[in-house]
Scaffold this motif. Structure first.
Motif, PDB file in Angstrom:
ATOM      1  N   ALA A   1       0.820  -1.209   0.000  1.00 47.23           N
ATOM      2  CA  ALA A   1       0.000   0.000   0.000  1.00 47.23           C
ATOM      3  C   ALA A   1       0.854   1.260   0.000  1.00 47.23           C
ATOM      4  CB  ALA A   1      -0.931  -0.004   1.209  1.00 47.23           C
ATOM      5  N   THR A   2       2.018   1.191   0.602  1.00 51.36           N
ATOM      6  CA  THR A   2       2.900   2.357   0.663  1.00 51.36           C
ATOM      7  C   THR A   2       3.621   2.589  -0.656  1.00 51.36           C
ATOM      8  OG1 THR A   2       3.234   1.965   3.015  1.00 51.36           O
ATOM      9  CG2 THR A   2       4.838   3.371   1.925  1.00 51.36           C
TER      10      THR A   2
ATOM     11  N   LEU B   1       3.021   1.044  -3.830  1.00 53.00           N
ATOM     12  CA  LEU B   1       2.282   0.923  -5.082  1.00 53.00           C
ATOM     13  C   LEU B   1       1.922   2.272  -5.715  1.00 53.00           C
ATOM     14  CD1 LEU B   1       1.399  -1.412  -6.861  1.00 53.00           C
ATOM     15  CD2 LEU B   1      -0.808  -1.348  -5.737  1.00 53.00           C
ATOM     16  N   PRO B   2       1.604   3.302  -4.951  1.00 55.49           N
ATOM     17  CA  PRO B   2       1.312   4.590  -5.597  1.00 55.49           C
ATOM     18  C   PRO B   2       2.468   5.162  -6.414  1.00 55.49           C
ATOM     19  CG  PRO B   2       0.424   4.591  -3.395  1.00 55.49           C
ATOM     20  CD  PRO B   2       1.245   3.337  -3.534  1.00 55.49           C
ATOM     21  N   PHE B   3       3.696   4.729  -6.158  1.00 57.11           N
ATOM     22  CA  PHE B   3       4.825   5.201  -6.954  1.00 57.11           C
ATOM     23  C   PHE B   3       4.769   4.686  -8.390  1.00 57.11           C
ATOM     24  CE2 PHE B   3       6.682   5.673  -2.656  1.00 57.11           C
ATOM     25  CZ  PHE B   3       6.941   7.027  -2.721  1.00 57.11           C
ATOM     26  N   THR B   4       3.935   3.703  -8.661  1.00 53.92           N
ATOM     27  CA  THR B   4       3.786   3.203 -10.027  1.00 53.92           C
ATOM     28  C   THR B   4       2.765   4.002 -10.824  1.00 53.92           C
ATOM     29  OG1 THR B   4       2.063   1.602  -9.429  1.00 53.92           O
ATOM     30  CG2 THR B   4       4.362   0.867  -9.284  1.00 53.92           C
ATOM     31  N   TYR B   5       1.979   4.831 -10.151  1.00 49.09           N
ATOM     32  CA  TYR B   5       0.942   5.580 -10.853  1.00 49.09           C
ATOM     33  C   TYR B   5       1.519   6.586 -11.841  1.00 49.09           C
ATOM     34  CZ  TYR B   5      -2.236   3.870  -7.198  1.00 49.09           C
ATOM     35  OH  TYR B   5      -2.965   3.109  -6.340  1.00 49.09           O
TER      36      TYR B   5
ATOM     37  N   LEU C   1      -5.391  -0.064  -8.754  1.00 48.69           N
ATOM     38  CA  LEU C   1      -6.077   0.781  -7.767  1.00 48.69           C
ATOM     39  C   LEU C   1      -6.822  -0.064  -6.730  1.00 48.69           C
ATOM     40  CD1 LEU C   1      -7.543   3.680  -9.947  1.00 48.69           C
ATOM     41  CD2 LEU C   1      -5.650   3.801  -8.332  1.00 48.69           C
TER      42      LEU C   1
ATOM     43  N   ASN D   1      -4.379  -1.655  -4.407  1.00 50.51           N
ATOM     44  CA  ASN D   1      -3.889  -0.672  -3.449  1.00 50.51           C
ATOM     45  C   ASN D   1      -4.908  -0.436  -2.333  1.00 50.51           C
ATOM     46  OD1 ASN D   1      -2.116   1.119  -2.353  1.00 50.51           O
ATOM     47  ND2 ASN D   1      -2.462   2.733  -3.840  1.00 50.51           N
TER      48      ASN D   1
END
Length: 91
Positions: free
Chosen positions: A47-48, A50-54, A74, A77
């Motif tokens: 969760a921490t 994974l947003p770096f892949t957006y 999404l 996440n």
């Protein structure tokens, strides 16, 4: 010849499980807690990070060409946030 009394068999009285606790066994509870730790750890870090892949997905246009894959990321996440929420939280 004398008459004999018929033999009847009665079932033993059943007793409720009054002596058994309704709570899980301490060993089972400890095992479940030990098994949950790595799952929470992994979910927290997924969760921490994974947003770096957006941003790369947005920059390369993968969001428009692979919309279902982006929606799956999404959802993954969101699930990871819920599962990993209790990681390193005092109980």
């Amino acid at each position: 010849m004398g008459e004999t009394e018929p033999v009847t068999m009665s079932a033993p009285e059943s007793t409720p499980l009054a002596g058994i606790d309704a709570e899980p066994l301490p060993a089972l509870q400890t095992a479940a807690e030990l098994a949950a730790r790595p799952v929470r750890f992994l979910a927290f870090w997924v969760a921490t990070l994974l947003p770096f892949t957006y941003l790369p997905m947005l920059a390369t246009g993968l969001v428009t060409t692979h919309a279902l894959a982006f929606a799956a990321v999404l959802c993954l996440n969101a699930v990871a946030f819920v599962v990993g929420h209790g990681y390193r939280r005092p109980e």
